[in-house]
Motif scaffolding. Sequence first.
Motif, mmCIF file in Angstrom:
data_model
loop_
_atom_site.group_PDB
_atom_site.id
_atom_site.type_symbol
_atom_site.label_atom_id
_atom_site.label_comp_id
_atom_site.label_asym_id
_atom_site.label_seq_id
_atom_site.Cartn_x
_atom_site.Cartn_y
_atom_site.Cartn_z
ATOM 1 N N GLY A 35 0.792 -1.223 0.000
ATOM 2 C CA GLY A 35 0.000 0.000 0.000
ATOM 3 C C GLY A 35 0.821 1.268 0.000
ATOM 4 O O GLY A 35 0.295 2.347 0.273
ATOM 5 N N SER A 66 -0.794 -9.771 4.992
ATOM 6 C CA SER A 66 -1.654 -8.740 4.408
ATOM 7 C C SER A 66 -3.130 -9.031 4.633
ATOM 8 O O SER A 66 -3.638 -10.092 4.247
ATOM 9 C CB SER A 66 -1.388 -8.613 2.905
ATOM 10 N N TYR A 68 -5.275 -7.426 3.051
ATOM 11 C CA TYR A 68 -5.866 -7.177 1.735
ATOM 12 C C TYR A 68 -5.742 -8.381 0.811
ATOM 13 O O TYR A 68 -6.297 -8.377 -0.283
ATOM 14 C CB TYR A 68 -5.191 -5.965 1.069
ATOM 15 N N LYS A 69 -5.016 -9.405 1.236
ATOM 16 C CA LYS A 69 -4.759 -10.573 0.400
ATOM 17 C C LYS A 69 -5.685 -11.717 0.815
ATOM 18 O O LYS A 69 -5.521 -12.297 1.886
ATOM 19 C CB LYS A 69 -3.307 -11.007 0.539
ATOM 20 N N VAL A 122 -9.547 -2.567 6.138
ATOM 21 C CA VAL A 122 -9.803 -3.023 4.772
ATOM 22 C C VAL A 122 -11.239 -2.724 4.380
ATOM 23 O O VAL A 122 -11.525 -2.228 3.291
ATOM 24 C CB VAL A 122 -9.515 -4.533 4.653
#
Length: 338
Positions: A35, A66, A68-69, A122
């Motif tokens: 990010g 992460s 976001y993963k 997130v």
Amino acid sequence: MKKFLFAGILLWAAAVKAQQAPVMKLVACEGKAQGTYYIVKYLCADTTSLQPRIDSIFGVIDQSLSLYKPGSVINRFNETGEVQMDEHMQAVVKKALFTYKATKGLFDITVEPLVYLWGFGVHKPSFKGVPPPDSIKAAMAFIGSRYLRIKGNHLYAVRKGVQIDCNGIAQGYTVDVLGRFLASQGIENYLVDVGGELCAKGHNHQHKVWSVGIERPSPGDTAYEPVQGLVRLPDKGIATSGNYRRFFDQGRTRFAHTIHPLTGVALHNNIISVTVIAKDCFTADAFDNPLILMGVEKGLTYIAQHPAYGLEAIYIYKDKDGTIKEAFSKGFKQYMEF
């Protein structure tokens, strides 16, 4: 005559060695990851870029830490309350639990529910701004690293609903991983920067200790129009926590993304930033958030009372009359280039 002959041999040997020594060139790799940006600089005779391998390291760490993963190790823990940790998550969680104890709970990776409530996660809540008090109270029931247990490489929560967020420490860890990778390639002089968290080793292409810039206030400043200050990093790590990266303003109050895990409230004190130097970036990153939550006086006292942690820091803050000021720990000035 023998002395002159011996001296001549030494000079000849030195000249031969100088001719054989490889010419070191500055190599730079830049990109985006976690990010933010990253910049890796190093001195090496082989100018073949290491960027593909650096990007691969980011990918492996993201698959571990992460949020976001999808399917990352940390997301699997947050979904089930238990997980088999890989080496990266194991290192970060152990460091986080150490820092949790060392700061009496001011650093706590179980703040994920609060990060979500305050809109820094997130996923975003249905409302904007300061969360309702009852929502904060409900989230606080799941906050506390005392609910985490490690057995071998197995991490589990003893309270259902506990979730973790390692963003407050993962970048510093990644910086040091990249530094160790460069060292494994025989590189002795490097600077690694991931979103402003850095580590340095050796010297730059000018044969000087690596220097990095930090923002400092102009004398008597009331609007925080910073000037650039330089900090030398002789084989050290540096990390910064502040209210200028991720924040929102409500009324006349600025709420930053650092959450106080003991109150559930986002940072909104008079501190603009704290920059921490430590033996490695992992340690500097672990302590910058607790130090900004402590405030200037308590933070500087904490550093003085815990020399074993090897911390030095500079605070940038607003005085009562609105003037921007700075305060140093005892050893920080030795790194400054005024």
